[in-house]
Design an enzyme around this catalytic site. Structure first.
Site, short mmCIF file in Angstrom:
data_model
loop_
_atom_site.label_atom_id
_atom_site.label_comp_id
_atom_site.label_asym_id
_atom_site.label_seq_id
_atom_site.Cartn_x
_atom_site.Cartn_y
_atom_site.Cartn_z
CG HIS A 176 39.12 -13.84 41.72
ND1 HIS A 176 38.49 -13.76 42.77
CD2 HIS A 176 38.62 -12.81 41.12
CE1 HIS A 176 37.49 -12.74 42.77
NE2 HIS A 176 37.58 -12.11 41.70
CG ASP A 197 36.62 -9.14 39.88
OD1 ASP A 197 36.63 -9.96 40.90
OD2 ASP A 197 37.50 -8.52 39.34
CB CYS A 258 35.58 -15.16 45.15
SG CYS A 258 36.86 -16.55 44.71
#
Length: 502
Positions: A176, A197, A258
């Site tokens: 991630h 995040d 992401c």
């Protein structure tokens, strides 16, 4: 593609399994191709490293460090939503390895943005009995360099470093992309770390999922804190509270964006730091795909990755000189070549031929345009026949995804259309080679013209006929008959306008 993920893999998929999802679902995510070594690595040759167009890429297909570095070119592109030129100027010196330095235009804040690197990885253990995890040596080294820089700094500074976090047991999650920032205040001698995040934390769903799956840890916050404490151990710095600013985006299990959110946040952090304001990102738990990463942001990101052909040396100059990288004609050619290569590998979708263009038609049109653009690049003239062929292919070239590619380059090259781009280089024929052949009997077959006929055609009375005009008509007939007599001697005379007589 299925396989075991490791810290060296360049996949950046942006989700931990939701409640009810099985761990084996990780295999559904495709591995992306490996990264090239980036500036700051001794193996890199800046003069030859190129980030080519990826014409089939979409923002949800995932990011890697090469793509993220390529996006840095947008920071000083005045037409981009990521433009930073109003907030910062570039620093002439380079005090930190692998980082670009900026100076705020509104205060004394200095900002250092690290280049993306596939080795910036941290791993966490999901169970409570194990230690916190590990930090890659290169990432650990960067933290030490930041500490050393701050020991000599007299101005406030913000350090921005994108990295990848992942569980040490890959069956418990996925890689991630997140963003680490460290703010330094020289007055209080305090460093304050924050991780941004794109997965919402402290939500009911997140907590419940972690409980049932036995996840004591879902982030690298603990191991990062330990690593920063280690880096400042020999200094008199204090460490502020470690904060994770988390926000949600839609369809996290199916969207590999992401990295795009990280890039969006880099811009937000730099602008906010330069302006002396709080970083504004959506709160945890909110669905924010369209409000934070807007359609304009997505378009800029996709256009850069899909259509531009940029070298590392180009990006270096943009970030160290604060200049826009204009789109070149050669980039148009390379993007078309990439499209043609990928399209030739795809199967024909005959069901779409009723509403679009076939694979063969697209490839033929692309090949024609590439040839013409190469001639223009080589400063060669374009023939009239080439231009005519291009005009016939314009509709095909402007269709669907190919049309978006063409339109992007036309806009950036300052041309309204393909015709206007090519026209200045076209050499038109000066003479007419194709004559119209007329039988001489047809040419001299002149009917008798009477005053009555002329009057009836004109819709005027017979008495109003201009006798002088009638005489002129008869004189023309006489002259033509004389020419006919001359022709009997074998003399053939070409007439004006490119018409010749058999």
């Amino acid at each position: 593609m299925k396989g075991k993920l490791t810290g060296k893999d360049k996949l950046i998929v942006d989700e931990f399994e939701e409640l009810g999802e099985q761990e084996s679902d990780i295999d559904e995510f495709d591995l992306l191709e490996g990264d090239e070594k980036l500036p700051g690595d001794s193996e890199l040759d800046k003069t030859t490293s190129i980030y080519p167009p990826e014409t089939s890429w979409e923002v949800n297909k995932g990011m890697n460090s090469s793509r993220l570095h390529k996006l840095y070119s947008l920071f000083f592109d005045k037409s981009s939503a990521f433009y930073l030129g109003d907030d910062v100027s570039v620093l002439e010196d380079k005090p930190l390895t692998g980082a670009y330095g900026f100076q705020s235009k509104k205060n004394d804040q200095q900002i250092f943005l690290f280049r993306p690197d596939s080795d910036y990885v941290a791993g966490y253990h999901v169970d409570a009995k194990s230690d916190a995890g590990w930090v890659n040596d290169k990432l650990d080294r960067r933290l030490s360099e930041i500490s050393e820089f701050c020991s000599k700094a007299t101005q406030p500074a913000t350090f921005i470093l994108p990295f990848v976090e992942m569980p040490t047991d890959i069956t418990k999650g996925v890689q991630h992309q997140v963003l680490l920032t460290i703010s330094y205040d020289p007055k209080s001698k305090q460093l304050t770390p924050t991780v941004y995040d794109s997965i919402g934390r402290d939500t009911y769903s997140e907590s419940l999922s972690s409980y049932f799956k036995g996840k004591y840890r879902t982030t690298c916050d603990e191991i990062l804190t330990q690593s920063i404490e280690k880096a400042i151990k020999s200094t008199d710095f204090t460490l502020g509270k470690f904060t994770r600013a988390a926000y949600n985006h839609q369809n996290r299990l199916t969207e590999g964006n992401c990295g795009s959110y990280t890039f969006r946040t880099i811009k937000e952090v730099i602008s906010s730091s330069a302006q002396g304001t709080e970083v504004k990102i959506p709160g945890s738990g909110y669905i924010t795909s369209n409000s934070y990463l807007t359609s304009q942001h997505v378009q800029d990101i996709e256009s850069c990755i899909k259509y531009r052909n940029l070298g590392v040396v180009d990006i270096e100059s943009a970030l160290t000189e604060g200049k826009t990288l204009p789109v070149q004609l050669s980039e148009f050619i390379v993007a078309l070549e990439d499209y043609g290569k990928l399209r030739s590998q795809q199967s024909e979708k005959s069901m779409l031929n009723f509403i679009g263009y076939s694979k063969t038609a697209k490839l033929t049109a692309v090949e024609l345009l590439i040839g013409i653009l190469n001639d223009i690049k080589g400063k060669n003239e374009i023939s009239e026949s080439q231009y005519d062929k291009l005009v016939k292919e314009v509709d095909c070239l402007m269709d669907s995804s190919l049309g978006k590619l063409v339109q992007f380059h036309l806009k950036n090259l300052g041309a309204e259309s393909l015709q206007k781009l090519v026209l200045p280089c076209v050499k038109f024929d000066d003479t007419i080679d194709d004559f119209v052949t007329i039988e001489k009997d047809e040419l001299f077959d002149v009917p008798d013209i009477t005053g009555e006929e002329l009057a009836s055609k004109k819709g005027i009375e017979q008495g109003a006929l201009d006798k002088e005009a009638l005489l002129k008509q008869k004189q023309i007939k006489t002259d033509l008959l004389d020419l006919r007599e001359e022709d009997k001697t074998g003399l053939k005379k070409p007439l004006h306008g490119g018409i010749k007589v058999k």
